[in-house]
Design a protein around this motif. Structure first.
Motif, short mmCIF file in Angstrom:
data_model
loop_
_atom_site.label_atom_id
_atom_site.label_comp_id
_atom_site.label_asym_id
_atom_site.label_seq_id
_atom_site.Cartn_x
_atom_site.Cartn_y
_atom_site.Cartn_z
N THR A 24 28.17 0.81 -74.43
CA THR A 24 27.48 0.53 -73.16
C THR A 24 28.48 0.24 -72.05
OG1 THR A 24 27.15 -1.83 -73.60
CG2 THR A 24 25.39 -0.33 -74.31
N LEU A 75 16.63 1.31 -83.62
CA LEU A 75 16.65 2.00 -82.33
C LEU A 75 15.98 1.17 -81.24
CD1 LEU A 75 16.04 5.67 -83.50
CD2 LEU A 75 18.19 4.65 -82.72
N THR A 76 14.96 0.41 -81.60
CA THR A 76 14.33 -0.49 -80.62
C THR A 76 15.33 -1.56 -80.18
OG1 THR A 76 12.13 -0.11 -81.53
CG2 THR A 76 12.44 -2.14 -80.27
N GLU A 79 17.74 0.04 -77.83
CA GLU A 79 17.17 0.19 -76.49
C GLU A 79 17.25 -1.12 -75.71
OE1 GLU A 79 13.25 1.65 -77.33
OE2 GLU A 79 13.97 3.71 -77.68
N LYS A 80 17.01 -2.23 -76.39
CA LYS A 80 17.11 -3.54 -75.74
C LYS A 80 18.55 -3.81 -75.28
CE LYS A 80 13.38 -5.66 -78.40
NZ LYS A 80 13.09 -6.62 -79.48
N CYS A 82 20.84 -1.59 -74.55
CA CYS A 82 21.12 -0.71 -73.40
C CYS A 82 20.48 -1.25 -72.13
CB CYS A 82 20.63 0.71 -73.68
SG CYS A 82 21.64 1.58 -74.89
N ALA A 83 19.25 -1.71 -72.23
CA ALA A 83 18.56 -2.26 -71.06
C ALA A 83 19.26 -3.53 -70.57
CB ALA A 83 17.10 -2.55 -71.39
N PHE A 90 20.03 6.68 -71.24
CA PHE A 90 20.20 6.68 -72.69
C PHE A 90 18.95 7.23 -73.35
CE2 PHE A 90 18.32 2.57 -71.70
CZ PHE A 90 17.35 2.41 -72.69
N GLU A 91 19.14 7.72 -74.56
CA GLU A 91 18.00 8.15 -75.36
C GLU A 91 18.27 7.80 -76.82
OE1 GLU A 91 17.19 12.36 -75.99
OE2 GLU A 91 19.26 12.84 -75.52
N THR A 92 17.20 7.64 -77.58
CA THR A 92 17.33 7.33 -79.00
C THR A 92 16.61 8.42 -79.79
OG1 THR A 92 15.34 5.95 -78.98
CG2 THR A 92 17.45 4.84 -78.62
#
Length: 151
Positions: A24, A75-76, A79-80, A82-83, A90-92
């Motif tokens: 990141t 992956l969840t 995502e957290k 990355c946020a 971004f993508e998962t």
């Protein structure tokens, strides 16, 4: 980095998330996209010299469903991260394939990434010999740059 796409394979481990956190920082600095994958094997015993006693279709489906659930949770969490790190793009993805270095490299080439960042568990001695090192294998097989983050 020409296409500015970084691949981060994760398995839900602390070392994978440590690698993601470093990715990141780099993605933000280079204004790169992060593609975060988790590979799930549909049949983990396909390449084994033995076959799990009692592994009927229902058992294998239960294994696969649990593996997919674990991948979704990882992956969840990714995502957290990355946020929280304000990654702009971004993508998962869940990839259904054998968990191997060759498949990680194959996915990297298919997605046209310019860098692979992954964690290393840092196993040594007998543990490394018996368990192997996916990160080390990716280094061997990848024509792309690979950044290994130790926990």
């Amino acid at each position: 980095m020409a296409n500015k796409n970084i691949l981060v394979p994760i398995d839900g481990s602390e070392s994978a998330f440590a690698a993601l956190k470093q990715a990141t920082v780099l993605a933000n600095s280079l204004e790169s996209k992060l593609t975060i994958i988790s590979i799930v094997e549909e049949n983990p015993f396909v390449n084994a010299d033995f076959y799990y006693f009692g592994a009927d279709a229902q058992t294998m489906k239960a294994y696969f469903d649990e593996a997919c659930l674990n991948a979704k949770h990882a992956l969840t969490e990714a995502e957290k991260i990355c946020a929280n790190q304000s990654v702009s793009e971004f993508e998962t993805k869940i990839i259904k394939a054998e968990v191997s270095a060759k498949n990680i490299v194959k996915v990297a080439e298919e997605l046209d990434v310019s860098l692979i960042i992954m964690g290393s568990h840092g196993r040594k001695g007998i543990q490394k010999l018996t368990l192997g090192s996916v990160a080390e294998e990716v280094l061997k097989f990848s024509p792309l740059p690979v950044l290994i983050v130790k926990q």
